[in-house]
Design an enzyme around this catalytic site. Structure first.
Site, mmCIF file in Angstrom:
data_model
loop_
_atom_site.group_PDB
_atom_site.id
_atom_site.type_symbol
_atom_site.label_atom_id
_atom_site.label_comp_id
_atom_site.label_asym_id
_atom_site.label_seq_id
_atom_site.Cartn_x
_atom_site.Cartn_y
_atom_site.Cartn_z
ATOM 1 N N SER A 191 0.811 -1.215 0.000
ATOM 2 C CA SER A 191 0.000 0.000 0.000
ATOM 3 C C SER A 191 0.843 1.263 0.000
ATOM 4 O O SER A 191 0.437 2.283 -0.560
ATOM 5 C CB SER A 191 -0.964 0.001 1.188
ATOM 6 N N HIS A 238 1.534 4.812 4.298
ATOM 7 C CA HIS A 238 0.768 5.549 3.299
ATOM 8 C C HIS A 238 1.322 6.956 3.122
ATOM 9 O O HIS A 238 1.494 7.434 1.999
ATOM 10 C CB HIS A 238 -0.706 5.618 3.703
#
Length: 285
Positions: A191, A238
């Site tokens: 991610s 992230h």
């Protein structure tokens, strides 16, 4: 003088009991309604239609061409294949009691001097963790998102630039974990690198005059989910991946002109050196 007529000529050659006065436009044989296939001009018999289909060049749909043609996102496919293969190895390792997961995950402690938190100095985990995933839902969501952005970005950037973007963003995601998370908090997943694709795509859209409103909303939603309690999402990865992707995207758009292209690789190398320098700062503090 009257010529003799073969009465069988008025009957379908495939169904001799069916009278017809329609001829195949290719071979001239009589065919009944069941054997008639509409053609560009008139009708043809089943055998001529089969021959025509066999010799006619087949055309692929635009979607199939995009997926399998010369511009197909080969690097995206390769990354997905590696992630799936690693996940299979992880699953088999769990079933056999092998420490596969523990050998792939990353935590900030692995970037500290050996023994600081009871573990060794293993900085390569900043990359290995990018290709590992926790469960089937985790890998399915990440690979679907990677596929969507890979379809858009890889043909736009080219394979080498796209791969560089993914790897640098993945490393930046791990760097975000190092700087913002607990040193003993293990993380894994692509991610961080995918958020780098988010960031680069947003910058490219903005600089090239495209609409980025929907992208900004999608980015805000996905980034915000990481801060919600109970989701067990490493938002630090992230944030790090997003920053890395934005910086790489800026380098790409600012050096896209031919006269500036020679600066692209040096700037990417410089960015990587800065990230590496930040990651080893713990040896000196």
């Amino acid at each position: 003088m009257t010529q003799p007529v073969d009465a069988r000529a008025n009957y379908c050659y495939r169904h001799p009991d069916r009278e017809s006065y329609v001829l195949c436009q290719r071979c001239g044989r009589t065919i009944c309604g069941e054997c008639q296939t509409p053609a560009a001009v008139g009708v043809v018999c089943p055998e001529c239609m089969a021959q025509q289909r066999a010799t006619h060049p087949r055309t692929k749909s635009a979607w199939v061409t995009r997926l399998t043609g010369s511009g197909a996102p080969v690097v995206t496919y390769a990354i997905i294949a590696v992630c799936v293969l690693v996940f299979i190895v992880q699953t088999l390792g769990s079933l056999l009691g092998l420490p596969v997961n523990s050998a792939l995950v990353y935590a900030g402690a692995y970037s500290y001097p050996s023994g600081t938190f009871g573990v060794g100095f293993e900085p390569w985990r900043m990359f290995t963790s990018v290709f590992a995933h926790a469960n089937i839902i985790h890998i399915a969501l990440n690979m679907y998102t990677l596929f969507i952005f890979g379809m858009a970005l890889e043909p736009l950037l080219g394979r080498a630039r796209y791969l560089a973007l993914f790897l640098i963003s993945g490393f930046a995601g791990s760097l975000g974990v190092l700087l913002l998370a607990s040193p003993v908090q293990p993380v894994l997943g692509a991610s961080g690198a995918i958020f780098g694709l988010f960031g680069a795509f947003f910058i490219i859209q903005r600089r090239l005059g495209g609409s980025a409103t929907q992208m900004l909303v999608l980015l805000a939603i996905n980034l915000g989910i990481g801060f919600l309690p109970g989701f067990n999402i490493a938002w630090q990865a992230h944030v790090g991946g997003l920053i890395g992707g934005v910086l790489v995207g800026l380098i790409y758009v600012e050096t896209r002109q031919p006269q500036r292209r020679r600066w692209q690789l040096p700037l990417l190398v410089l960015l990587c050196l800065v990230f590496v320098a930040v990651s080893v700062i713990h040896f000196f503090v």
